[in-house]
Design a protein around this motif. Structure first.
Motif, PDB file in Angstrom:
ATOM      1  N   ARG A   1       0.841  -1.195   0.000  1.00  0.00           N
ATOM      2  CA  ARG A   1       0.000   0.000   0.000  1.00  0.00           C
ATOM      3  C   ARG A   1       0.879   1.249   0.000  1.00  0.00           C
ATOM      4  NH1 ARG A   1      -3.913  -2.224   4.738  1.00  0.00           N
ATOM      5  NH2 ARG A   1      -1.866  -2.886   5.485  1.00  0.00           N
ATOM      6  N   SER A   2       0.265   2.394  -0.197  1.00  0.00           N
ATOM      7  CA  SER A   2       1.028   3.629  -0.411  1.00  0.00           C
ATOM      8  C   SER A   2       1.988   3.952   0.723  1.00  0.00           C
ATOM      9  CB  SER A   2       0.059   4.805  -0.615  1.00  0.00           C
ATOM     10  OG  SER A   2      -0.785   4.968   0.515  1.00  0.00           O
ATOM     11  N   TYR A   3       1.670   3.536   1.938  1.00  0.00           N
ATOM     12  CA  TYR A   3       2.523   3.824   3.094  1.00  0.00           C
ATOM     13  C   TYR A   3       3.386   2.624   3.488  1.00  0.00           C
ATOM     14  CZ  TYR A   3      -1.671   1.671   5.026  1.00  0.00           C
ATOM     15  OH  TYR A   3      -2.733   0.842   5.245  1.00  0.00           O
ATOM     16  N   GLU A   4       3.337   1.558   2.680  1.00  0.00           N
ATOM     17  CA  GLU A   4       4.135   0.354   2.932  1.00  0.00           C
ATOM     18  C   GLU A   4       5.178   0.234   1.828  1.00  0.00           C
ATOM     19  OE1 GLU A   4       0.767  -2.337   5.225  1.00  0.00           O
ATOM     20  OE2 GLU A   4       0.811  -2.346   3.026  1.00  0.00           O
ATOM     21  N   LEU A   5       6.279   0.938   2.017  1.00  0.00           N
ATOM     22  CA  LEU A   5       7.307   1.054   0.996  1.00  0.00           C
ATOM     23  C   LEU A   5       8.341  -0.056   1.138  1.00  0.00           C
ATOM     24  CD1 LEU A   5       7.845   4.919   1.321  1.00  0.00           C
ATOM     25  CD2 LEU A   5       6.256   3.692  -0.175  1.00  0.00           C
ATOM     26  N   PRO A   6       9.144  -0.274   0.088  1.00  0.00           N
ATOM     27  CA  PRO A   6      10.245  -1.236   0.224  1.00  0.00           C
ATOM     28  C   PRO A   6      11.118  -0.838   1.409  1.00  0.00           C
ATOM     29  CG  PRO A   6       9.961  -0.608  -2.075  1.00  0.00           C
ATOM     30  CD  PRO A   6       9.085   0.316  -1.272  1.00  0.00           C
ATOM     31  N   SER A   7      11.404  -1.779   2.281  1.00  0.00           N
ATOM     32  CA  SER A   7      12.084  -1.434   3.525  1.00  0.00           C
ATOM     33  C   SER A   7      12.596  -2.695   4.209  1.00  0.00           C
ATOM     34  CB  SER A   7      11.111  -0.719   4.466  1.00  0.00           C
ATOM     35  OG  SER A   7      10.039  -1.600   4.790  1.00  0.00           O
ATOM     36  N   PHE A   8      13.338  -2.490   5.299  1.00  0.00           N
ATOM     37  CA  PHE A   8      13.598  -3.572   6.247  1.00  0.00           C
ATOM     38  C   PHE A   8      12.383  -3.639   7.160  1.00  0.00           C
ATOM     39  CE2 PHE A   8      17.826  -1.804   5.311  1.00  0.00           C
ATOM     40  CZ  PHE A   8      18.583  -2.948   5.034  1.00  0.00           C
ATOM     41  N   SER A   9      11.879  -4.826   7.397  1.00  0.00           N
ATOM     42  CA  SER A   9      10.720  -4.969   8.277  1.00  0.00           C
ATOM     43  C   SER A   9      11.165  -5.367   9.674  1.00  0.00           C
ATOM     44  CB  SER A   9       9.755  -6.027   7.737  1.00  0.00           C
ATOM     45  OG  SER A   9       8.797  -6.362   8.720  1.00  0.00           O
ATOM     46  N   GLY A  10      10.803  -4.542  10.661  1.00  0.00           N
ATOM     47  CA  GLY A  10      11.149  -4.854  12.038  1.00  0.00           C
ATOM     48  C   GLY A  10      10.189  -5.825  12.676  1.00  0.00           C
ATOM     49  N   SER A  11       9.109  -6.145  12.020  1.00  0.00           N
ATOM     50  CA  SER A  11       8.096  -7.028  12.583  1.00  0.00           C
ATOM     51  C   SER A  11       8.063  -8.371  11.872  1.00  0.00           C
ATOM     52  CB  SER A  11       6.720  -6.359  12.500  1.00  0.00           C
ATOM     53  OG  SER A  11       5.725  -7.177  13.062  1.00  0.00           O
TER      54      SER A  11
ATOM     55  N   CYS B   1       5.258   6.915   7.499  1.00  0.00           N
ATOM     56  CA  CYS B   1       4.772   7.281   6.172  1.00  0.00           C
ATOM     57  C   CYS B   1       3.263   7.456   6.174  1.00  0.00           C
ATOM     58  CB  CYS B   1       5.164   6.179   5.180  1.00  0.00           C
ATOM     59  SG  CYS B   1       5.065   6.670   3.463  1.00  0.00           S
ATOM     60  N   ASP B   2       2.808   8.535   5.558  1.00  0.00           N
ATOM     61  CA  ASP B   2       1.383   8.762   5.406  1.00  0.00           C
ATOM     62  C   ASP B   2       0.931   8.163   4.076  1.00  0.00           C
ATOM     63  OD1 ASP B   2      -1.108   9.773   6.235  1.00  0.00           O
ATOM     64  OD2 ASP B   2      -0.120  11.568   7.050  1.00  0.00           O
ATOM     65  N   ARG B   3      -0.334   8.341   3.747  1.00  0.00           N
ATOM     66  CA  ARG B   3      -0.858   7.773   2.516  1.00  0.00           C
ATOM     67  C   ARG B   3      -0.300   8.447   1.262  1.00  0.00           C
ATOM     68  NH1 ARG B   3      -4.919   4.135   3.443  1.00  0.00           N
ATOM     69  NH2 ARG B   3      -5.806   4.141   5.550  1.00  0.00           N
ATOM     70  N   ASP B   4       0.458   9.532   1.456  1.00  0.00           N
ATOM     71  CA  ASP B   4       1.098  10.185   0.313  1.00  0.00           C
ATOM     72  C   ASP B   4       2.393   9.494  -0.089  1.00  0.00           C
ATOM     73  OD1 ASP B   4       2.769  10.885   2.395  1.00  0.00           O
ATOM     74  OD2 ASP B   4       2.375  13.046   2.272  1.00  0.00           O
TER      75      ASP B   4
END
Length: 374
Positions: free
Chosen positions: A241-251, A329-332
């Motif tokens: 989703r818009s606020y779920e960007l490519p990243s390291f996931s801590g969860s 991150c917001d929905r933007d």
């Protein structure tokens, strides 16, 4: 009886019996009615004898009704509630048109329930539905070993559900279920899976472990964490989703590591994966925090983060792939350094911090000892 007969003209006999029985108070120690319970708890946490009851059989009718033609189920549905005639018609109409999902424990929860009721009743319809569900899991797996969140894969704005999905432990839940199918759990043993089916399940599980290893993010030659979802072809960290960007996931990374830790006689690659992930998490705590809620002048609630030396360690939900720093991150879709920089809706409607890595760090010393690692 006249009441039930009259009501049957509206919802059908099965629905009426469901209304009559399912709304009754269960013999629980807390006297909680079945309809007040969560579906997940009804599916797997009821007293063992309950799964042989008429009440359980009524719930099973709903589970059979709502299974998609492809073999899986939708998510977030209270299958232990009565289903009226119009809703039943909608389910029947959509059986062939809409796929199913593994999100929020969907499909896996329904299969666990069917195993529980079949082990007590031996109704072959439950076994047939269970077998179709297992076939759905096997069919949905990519050749690279990963699973999408939704299958068949969709297009358009929800195409991200076709990514290999670790988010909310979707793939870990599938893998754990496959492992249990091969265990000596009485409910699963009662399903009497064929040797050929067991071989396919084992192959799928092994491919899943390989996928975990292939998708782990490597930084300067060292394995670290995972993204919440990875591209189904390139295996690279991917956006959802818009606020779920490519990243390291801590969860989501934690569930993967805990599953890898369960492997007996782990390979050097598995050991390196676990060691790398633990090291990364040891270095990326965001400190001891309290996640509080304050009441605003207008009466609304707002989440605030307070540093507190007596509070437990926390980690971020997401870390930037380049800086390895926590972000919000917001929905933007624009990254921010602080939770106060995003809007009220996302600040309060999403979990930006996690304590999940505690489980992994607590188990790590025992895992090392068990595997002769200094």
């Amino acid at each position: 009886m006249n009441y039930i007969t009259a009501l049957s003209k509206t919802v059908g006999l099965i629905g009426v019996i469901a209304v009559f029985a399912i709304t009754s108070v269960m013999g629980q120690s807390d006297s909680k009615g079945l309809m007040d319970m969560r579906w997940k708890d009804v599916a797997v946490k009821m007293p063992e004898a309950w799964y042989a009851s008429d009440e359980a059989k009524l719930v099973a009718e709903n589970v059979l009704l709502t299974q998609k033609a492809i073999g899986g189920w939708e998510k977030n549905k209270p299958y232990h509630h009565p289903i009226d005639a119009s809703t039943k018609a909608a389910y029947l109409k959509s059986k062939d048109k809409i796929g199913a999902t593994f999100d929020n424990d969907a499909t896996i929860t329904e299969l666990r329930f069917l195993a529980n009721v079949y082990s007590k009743t031996k109704d072959e319809r439950y076994k047939k539905a269970f077998d179709r569900g297992v076939d759905y899991i096997l069919e949905a797996q990519y050749d690279n070993g990963g699973w999408p969140q939704f299958y068949p894969v969709r297009k358009g704005s929800v195409a991200y559900s076709g990514h290999i999905t670790f988010n909310d432990n979707a793939m870990v839940n599938i893998m754990r279920f496959l492992k249990e199918l091969l265990s000596d759990d009485p409910a699963f043993q009662s399903m009497q899976l064929s040797d050929s089916k067991k071989a396919k399940i084992q192959e799928a599980y092994d491919k899943g472990i390989a996928c975990f290893l292939k998708t782990q993010i490597v930084v300067k030659g060292e394995p670290t964490a995972w993204c919440a979802q990875h591209d189904s072809v390139s295996l690279a960290p991917a956006k959802a989703r818009s606020y779920e960007l490519p990243s390291f996931s801590g969860s989501e990374s934690v569930g993967i590591v805990l599953m890898l830790m369960e492997i007996e006689n782990p390979s050097d690659e598995v050991k390196a994966s676990i060691n790398g992930a633990v090291k990364w998490f040891e270095e990326h705590s965001v400190g001891r925090l309290r996640i509080d809620t304050q009441t605003m002048p207008d009466g609304s609630k707002d989440r605030i983060v307070v540093e507190d030396k007596n509070a437990p360690l926390h980690w971020g939900r997401f870390y930037d792939l380049e800086t390895e720093k926590i972000y919000f991150c917001d929905r933007d879709g624009i990254k921010k350094d602080s939770i106060t920089e995003i809007g009220h809706e996302r600040r309060n409607g999403y979990s930006w911090f996690t304590r999940a890595p505690e489980q992994m760090l607590e188990k790590y010393p025992e895992w090392k000892k068990r595997n002769g690692i200094n």
